[in-house]
Write a protein that holds these residues in place. Structure first.
Motif, PDB file in Angstrom:
ATOM      1  N   LEU A 286      -1.616  23.557  15.647  1.00  0.00           N
ATOM      2  CA  LEU A 286      -3.451  22.669  15.246  1.00  0.00           C
ATOM      3  C   LEU A 286      -2.595  21.269  16.632  1.00  0.00           C
ATOM      4  CD1 LEU A 286      -3.738  22.150  12.256  1.00  0.00           C
ATOM      5  CD2 LEU A 286      -5.004  22.127  13.503  1.00  0.00           C
ATOM      6  N   ALA A 287      -1.646  21.322  16.539  1.00  0.00           N
ATOM      7  CA  ALA A 287      -0.694  20.783  17.355  1.00  0.00           C
ATOM      8  C   ALA A 287      -0.893  21.101  18.766  1.00  0.00           C
ATOM      9  CB  ALA A 287       1.050  20.087  17.327  1.00  0.00           C
ATOM     10  N   GLU A 288      -0.695  22.251  18.593  1.00  0.00           N
ATOM     11  CA  GLU A 288      -0.891  22.755  20.537  1.00  0.00           C
ATOM     12  C   GLU A 288      -2.657  22.524  20.942  1.00  0.00           C
ATOM     13  OE1 GLU A 288      -0.107  26.588  20.999  1.00  0.00           O
ATOM     14  OE2 GLU A 288       1.786  26.334  19.790  1.00  0.00           O
ATOM     15  N   THR A 289      -3.484  22.789  20.201  1.00  0.00           N
ATOM     16  CA  THR A 289      -4.954  22.645  20.167  1.00  0.00           C
ATOM     17  C   THR A 289      -5.444  20.802  20.868  1.00  0.00           C
ATOM     18  OG1 THR A 289      -5.774  23.082  18.037  1.00  0.00           O
ATOM     19  CG2 THR A 289      -5.068  25.087  18.937  1.00  0.00           C
ATOM     20  N   LEU A 290      -4.741  20.000  19.555  1.00  0.00           N
ATOM     21  CA  LEU A 290      -5.526  19.235  19.945  1.00  0.00           C
ATOM     22  C   LEU A 290      -6.000  18.782  21.538  1.00  0.00           C
ATOM     23  CD1 LEU A 290      -3.751  17.403  16.851  1.00  0.00           C
ATOM     24  CD2 LEU A 290      -6.442  17.518  17.331  1.00  0.00           C
ATOM     25  N   PRO A 291      -4.392  18.244  21.921  1.00  0.00           N
ATOM     26  CA  PRO A 291      -4.891  17.470  23.592  1.00  0.00           C
ATOM     27  C   PRO A 291      -5.885  18.308  24.240  1.00  0.00           C
ATOM     28  CG  PRO A 291      -2.657  18.272  22.842  1.00  0.00           C
ATOM     29  CD  PRO A 291      -3.010  18.584  22.326  1.00  0.00           C
TER      30      PRO A 291
END
Ligand code: SAH
Ligand code: SF4
Ligand code: F3S
Length: 455
Positions: A383-388
């Motif tokens: 999820l953290a990878e997809t947020l930016p």
């Protein structure tokens, strides 16, 4: 009239405690449904003559409004109720009550009632209208244990003391009929029932006249709202027309009931925010079936595509459970894949927690806790990878935020959400809190955006 008993008891308590300057403190766990129930409890207490205390130490009545959706919530309740024993020793007239979803489960309620003899009141989720009557008993030094096993009813006309601000909740329905196999909510909140549309619209009018500009319509599955021939998209249209209302949100939507009519209504109605919370729970069709969710990933992706095609800048958030019984590494991989594909703007992720009495708790192949935690961490990093990427596309975007407060990490900045729930930080004076301002997005800040106010 059904509430006569309630109001009679309120009157008697008022006469009795008048001039005693008694104070209440409510601690709430769980979802918005519970937060709003606490506002009703507070409303009743203020009608009785109680005023809000700043802390538990300062209170003559402490209520714990509990949640039992996951085990963690229950453990916290036992711990925090236990701590009040000392307060009771210092203030013998202190009344301690425990209510809400966890207390609707007889076994948990009995356990708590036995373990903590200093607890004066235990009552379930269907007792709101009886609360003054129960409180009167507690004031008479009788110990109260009241759990009714009704499927639920719609109670209108209870007083409400809303948390002050710009944004507030309005219930449109209660309970749930879906029986997702992991979930305790249908057992503790009863069967689904909808409020009448005119009662909802009247309440919205009232809260708007009190100064609330943003309203969130609440239900476990708002998409299946139905009353007097009015479905959810029609209800949205009716509420959208209320003069003075600025923003209209709703939650939660179930993917199996999200209709084209609702997507069109979201696109067309000016006050309806361009955000949808659409819990997917798992990316594997096999697990979705075991969960009794009644949709496939193909159907879900179809909804995501339609939402994005019809509603400009729509943002989607979700809930995901990892480690459901029988979830294989491949099933879990499918969930990670789905998260990469959809590009959620936020996701609430949970390790599966067995709830006694639900179907999934009795299923074979329960996943060990360590493995559930491992999967949860992995999913969170995906999820953290997809947020930016989801945020970068807003650089240069102009939109309205509702200013909620000041963030003090580093230089103080105002923060507020765009209609689509994206958080934006801007420089500005504190007196803008509670108003809607136009901003231009300049860049990213943590998992959110920053920008500046434009006039
Ligand atoms: N009615 C809403 C909210 C239900 S509870 C809905 O249908 O989405 C909020 C979230 O808690 C659920 O979406 C689910 O992801 C999570 N949840 C519910 N039961 C759970 C359990 N036993 N273990 C872990 N997470 C759970
Ligand atoms: Fe629980 Fe499913 Fe109902 Fe939501 S829809 S409250 S997850 S049973
Ligand atoms: Fe909400 Fe928890 Fe009850 S999530 S409905 S407070 S079990």
């Amino acid at each position: 009239m059904e509430l006569n008993g309630c109001y009679d008891a309120i009157k008697r308590i008022h006469e009795r405690i008048d001039a005693m300057n008694l104070k209440y403190y409510i601690e709430t766990y769980g979802c918005q449904m519970n937060e709003h129930d606490s506002e009703k409890l507070a409303g009743i207490l203020e009608e009785c003559g109680y005023t809000a205390a700043q802390s538990k130490e300062d209170a003559d009545l402490i209520l714990f409004n509990t949640c039992c959706v996951r085990e963690h919530a229950e453990l916290r309740t036992f711990g925090n109720v236990g701590f009040t024993k000392e307060l009771k020793q210092n203030n013998p007239r202190l009344i301690i009550g425990v209510c809400g979803c966890m207390m609707q489960q007889k076994e948990a309620a009995q356990k708590l009632y036995r373990r903590f003899p200093f607890v004066d009141m235990v009552f379930g989720t269907h007792e709101l209208k009886n609360f003054p009557i129960l409180l009167e008993r507690a004031l008479n030094e009788q110990r109260v244990f009241e759990i009714t096993d009704i499927d639920g009813e719609v109670i209108e006309g209870l007083p409400v003391k809303r948390v002050p601000g710009f944004s507030t909740f309005v219930n449109i329905m209660y309970g749930c009929n879906n029986f997702c196999t992991y979930c305790i909510v249908p057992y503790v909140r009863g069967r689904e029932r909808s409020r009448r549309p005119e009662d909802i619209v009247n309440e919205v009018r009232k809260v708007v006249s009190e100064g609330f500009g943003e309203i969130t319509l609440l239900g476990q599955n708002v998409n299946s709202y139905c009353s007097d021939g009015v479905n959810f998209p029609k209800l949205l249209k009716m509420v959208n027309e209320v003069e003075g209302l600025k923003r209209l949100r709703f939650m939660t939507s179930h993917p199996k009931d999200l209709s084209d009519e609702l997507i069109d209504a979201m696109a067309e109605l000016d006050k309806v925010c361009k955000h949808i919370h659409l819990p997917v729970q798992s990316g594997s069709d096999r697990i979705l079936q075991l969960m009794n969710r009644k949709y496939t990933i193909e159907h879900y992706m179809g909804l995501v595509d339609k939402l994005r095609a019809k509603i400009e800048n729509v943002e989607i958030t979700t809930d995901i459970i990892v480690g459901f019984p029988g979830e294989t590494e491949e099933d879990f991989e499918e969930t990670c894949e789905l998260v990469r594909k959809v590009g959620y703007s936020n996701a609430y992720t949970f390790a599966y927690s067995p709830r006694q009495g639900t179907k999934a708790a009795a299923m074979q192949d329960q996943i060990p806790l360590e493995e559930k935690k491992r999967r949860l961490n992995l999913l969170n990093s995906v999820l953290a990878e997809t947020l930016p990427a989801g945020n970068e596309k807003y650089i240069g975007h102009i939109g309205d935020i509702l200013v909620e407060g000041v963030d003090h990490r580093g230089k103080p900045l105002l923060f507020g959400k765009l209609s689509n729930f994206k958080m934006v930080y801007v420089e500005g004076p504190e007196d803008l809190i509670g108003s809607i301002v136009k901003v231009k997005v300049d860049g990213l800040r943590f998992n959110s955006l920053f920008g500046h106010i434009i006039h």
